[in-house]
Design a protein around this motif. Sequence first.
Motif, PDB file in Angstrom:
ATOM      1  N   HIS A 105       0.831  -1.207   0.000  1.00  0.00           N
ATOM      2  CA  HIS A 105       0.000   0.000   0.000  1.00  0.00           C
ATOM      3  C   HIS A 105       0.867   1.259   0.000  1.00  0.00           C
ATOM      4  CE1 HIS A 105      -4.174  -1.492   0.610  1.00  0.00           C
ATOM      5  NE2 HIS A 105      -3.574  -2.533   1.154  1.00  0.00           N
ATOM      6  N   VAL A 106       1.973   1.224   0.738  1.00  0.00           N
ATOM      7  CA  VAL A 106       2.863   2.386   0.776  1.00  0.00           C
ATOM      8  C   VAL A 106       3.449   2.651  -0.612  1.00  0.00           C
ATOM      9  CG1 VAL A 106       4.966   3.364   1.769  1.00  0.00           C
ATOM     10  CG2 VAL A 106       3.403   2.060   3.219  1.00  0.00           C
ATOM     11  N   VAL A 107       3.794   1.595  -1.330  1.00  0.00           N
ATOM     12  CA  VAL A 107       4.293   1.747  -2.702  1.00  0.00           C
ATOM     13  C   VAL A 107       3.304   2.555  -3.534  1.00  0.00           C
ATOM     14  CG1 VAL A 107       4.843   0.542  -4.850  1.00  0.00           C
ATOM     15  CG2 VAL A 107       5.666  -0.370  -2.684  1.00  0.00           C
ATOM     16  N   ASN A 108       2.035   2.218  -3.426  1.00  0.00           N
ATOM     17  CA  ASN A 108       1.012   2.911  -4.215  1.00  0.00           C
ATOM     18  C   ASN A 108       0.912   4.388  -3.842  1.00  0.00           C
ATOM     19  OD1 ASN A 108       0.383   0.543  -5.570  1.00  0.00           O
ATOM     20  ND2 ASN A 108      -1.238  -0.029  -4.137  1.00  0.00           N
ATOM     21  N   HIS A 109       1.018   4.704  -2.545  1.00  0.00           N
ATOM     22  CA  HIS A 109       0.998   6.105  -2.118  1.00  0.00           C
ATOM     23  C   HIS A 109       2.167   6.874  -2.743  1.00  0.00           C
ATOM     24  CE1 HIS A 109      -2.257   6.319   0.811  1.00  0.00           C
ATOM     25  NE2 HIS A 109      -1.872   5.155   1.309  1.00  0.00           N
TER      26      HIS A 109
END
Length: 206
Positions: A15-19
């Motif tokens: 999820h952090v990658v997507n942010h």
Amino acid sequence: MNCLLLGATGRVGSHVVNHALKENHYVTLLVRTPENVQSTHENLTIINGNVLNKADITRAMKGMDFVISALNTDGSTTLSQSMPLIIDAMKEEGVRRIITVGTAGILQSRSSPELLRYQSSESKRKLTRAAEDHHRAYEWLKTSGLDWTIVCPTYLPDGEYTGQYRVERDFLPEEGAKISVPDTAEFTWKQVDCDQYIGARVGIAY
């Protein structure tokens, strides 16, 4: 900015990658299994390597502005073994900011403030191996001289994004029982532009 993200194939890390990509940062992932990376983007660089290999970390750290680590324990000592290697590579490259995802077990106990939660009666877990490894990683960061923040979620179901949660420096918010993966990832990412919790653990819960 250039971000090195560790633990990118895990629940929070993905999820952090997507942010990061959504905000058009240049993101480098150091992963053992590149085929498990679900994101694709022109700003994404994937390096096949291992956080327990100093040469791999050094190679991935080149040109980075900050580091986010969402590594988990997996029943091993990966966290505490990799942290000194990460710290050394950051210092060699002149990188100061690191944000990691820990566990509520390494926050201070409210009932016994001299203890961490996993060491006290507040912890519901009988097995403390994972918390002990998070604790060792925390001790490495605490003495590193870097600008570190450890985001410490309590019970972490996949759940849904709400954008509504409570945080507290060094303690778990009172009566906090759970926090979803997407909300944990959002708060973790927000620390990139926030200096409020530098040098602190941050409890997060609903």
